[in-house]
Design a protein around this motif. Structure first.
Motif, mmCIF file in Angstrom:
data_model
loop_
_atom_site.group_PDB
_atom_site.id
_atom_site.type_symbol
_atom_site.label_atom_id
_atom_site.label_comp_id
_atom_site.label_asym_id
_atom_site.label_seq_id
_atom_site.Cartn_x
_atom_site.Cartn_y
_atom_site.Cartn_z
ATOM 1 N N ASP A 13 0.861 -1.180 0.000
ATOM 2 C CA ASP A 13 0.000 0.000 0.000
ATOM 3 C C ASP A 13 0.899 1.231 0.000
ATOM 4 O O ASP A 13 1.709 1.409 0.915
ATOM 5 C CB ASP A 13 -0.910 -0.026 1.242
ATOM 6 N N MET A 14 0.789 2.058 -1.028
ATOM 7 C CA MET A 14 1.599 3.277 -1.089
ATOM 8 C C MET A 14 1.159 4.211 0.040
ATOM 9 O O MET A 14 -0.024 4.290 0.369
ATOM 10 C CB MET A 14 1.432 3.970 -2.440
ATOM 11 N N ASP A 106 -3.064 2.265 -5.948
ATOM 12 C CA ASP A 106 -1.873 2.258 -5.086
ATOM 13 C C ASP A 106 -1.792 1.033 -4.172
ATOM 14 O O ASP A 106 -1.156 1.084 -3.127
ATOM 15 C CB ASP A 106 -1.812 3.549 -4.255
ATOM 16 N N LYS A 160 2.367 2.104 9.326
ATOM 17 C CA LYS A 160 2.465 3.112 8.268
ATOM 18 C C LYS A 160 3.058 4.391 8.851
ATOM 19 O O LYS A 160 2.771 4.695 10.004
ATOM 20 C CB LYS A 160 1.059 3.407 7.705
HETATM 21 MG MG LIG Z 1 -2.473 3.964 0.081
#
Ligand SMILES: [Mg+2]
Length: 385
Positions: A13-14, A106, A160
């Motif tokens: 996941d970007m 993404d 993240k």
């Molecule tokens: Mg993302």
């Protein structure tokens, strides 16, 4: 004796994708709150981590974001550009596994099964992949590794930005015992309420009730939930093959020739098809209208546009024009529309060609973001037909 290779699924996941692209391209945006979204009446598509500190979230109205973070830089989304960057990311992924499934602009799943067996090897491979994505695009991503898809997706969200989270096979039962049910992909507000009334708070709590109970309570979704609670997700990583067209159709309860009714169905279909195209970053040049009459005969009519589109309004108006040209008086039992001939064909704009209207693109992006967050039924475009 040989043992089957342990399954390993990677989810990528970007990190704050659109906002990160803008910060990469514009040095003045770096280290500052950046909010991607259209106009004063739009919603936030993505925002930078600096903006998140102020409580700004995706799908929040821009007006609220302005109240929370008036000093932020507000940027219009540049979807075609993000799509190009996305393709670069996907190219990197294809050098890491023969099985790559792009889940959105993404996000992607990779199957590492059979390539690596040991937890530390899997982590090292993921870290190399992450570094290579950074090198190719200048952007950071977060990775989750787990035995199945839904756990890999949850894992990628745990550290993240720029995280690599490995959920080893032996750790899955303990993980599920502490996993809030709301974290299971697909458990939305509605299901969440049902689970709450049953005092089901963690994934493992689901197993307090038998399989049949969940089937009765929630149907197919209940069965899937019962599987997830045991760490089961049978969905394979399916390499994406681009469809040649996107379409939608509806069969009526009662045959109709009412132009207003037909227009309304076409609009809903254009919305659905347009959203799918936009999600995949695709545009098509040919719009096709399909009509099936009360006597079961069927015709299709097509028009090829000067430029490719994925705008709801353009798809709708082209299909509607095709419908009007038919001067049909027979009643219809089915109507449908489709978009095909993907890929931007480079050509000069002629005098009478209208380029894509940026306001329409903005409106579409706003509604797409709302649907992504709240579900397809949550938002119906106010429109007088
Ligand atoms: Mg993302």
């Amino acid at each position: 004796m040989t043992t089957a290779p342990l399954p390993w699924i990677l989810h990528l996941d970007m990190d704050a994708f659109y906002a990160s692209v803008e910060q990469r391209d514009e040095p003045r945006y770096r280290g500052r709150p950046v909010i991607i979204g259209g106009g004063d009446r739009g919603v936030v598509a993505t925002c930078s981590y600096e903006a998140r500190k102020f409580g700004v979230r995706s799908a929040m109205p821009i007006s609220e974001a302005r109240r929370l973070c008036p000093q932020a830089i507000y940027v219009m989304p540049r979807m075609a550009h993000y799509q190009e960057v996305s393709q670069t990311v996907m190219q990197v992924l294809h050098s890491y596994s023969p099985l790559v499934e792009q889940a959105s602009i993404d996000e992607a799943y990779l199957d590492f099964t059979g390539l690596e067996l040991v937890e530390s090897d899997v982590r090292a491979r993921a870290q190399r992949l992450q570094a290579e994505v950074k090198e190719a695009t200048g952007l950071s991503c977060s990775l989750g590794l787990a035995p199945v898809k839904f756990l890999a997706k949850i894992a990628s969200d745990m550290h993240k930005p720029a995280g690599v989270t490995v959920l080893a096979h032996h750790a899955v039962p303990a993980f599920l015992a502490r996993l809030p049910v709301g974290k299971i992909p697909g458990v939305g507000k509605q299901t969440g309420l049902v689970l709450e009334t049953l005092s089901v708070h963690y994934a493992a709590d689901i197993l307090r009730y038998p399989r049949e109970f969940w089937e009765r309570k929630l149907g197919k979704a209940g069965l899937a939930l019962y599987e997830r609670a045991q760490g089961i997700d049978p969905r394979p990583v399916t390499p994406y093959t681009e469809p040649k067209s996107e379409s939608a159709e509806n069969t009526f309860d009662a045959d109709t020739s009412d132009p207003a009714v037909l227009a309304r169905w076409l609009f809903a279909q254009a919305e659905r098809v347009g959203a799918r195209l936009r999600k995949g970053g695709r545009k098509g040049r040919t719009i096709t209208l399909k009509m099936k009459f009360s006597d079961f005969t069927q015709i299709t009519r097509s028009r090829t546009l000067p430029t490719a589109t994925n705008t709801t309004r353009v798809i709708y108006e082209t299909a509607l024009a095709l419908l009007h040209e038919q001067k049909n008086t027979q009643r219809l039992r089915l109507i449908g529309l489709g978009v095909s001939q993907f890929g931007e064909v480079p050509r000069q704009l002629g005098f009478f060609d209208t380029p894509e209207d940026p306001r329409e693109a903005k409106l579409d992006a706003t509604l797409d973001a709302l649907r992504e967050k709240f579900g397809p039924a949550a938002i119906v475009r106010g429109r007088i037909l």
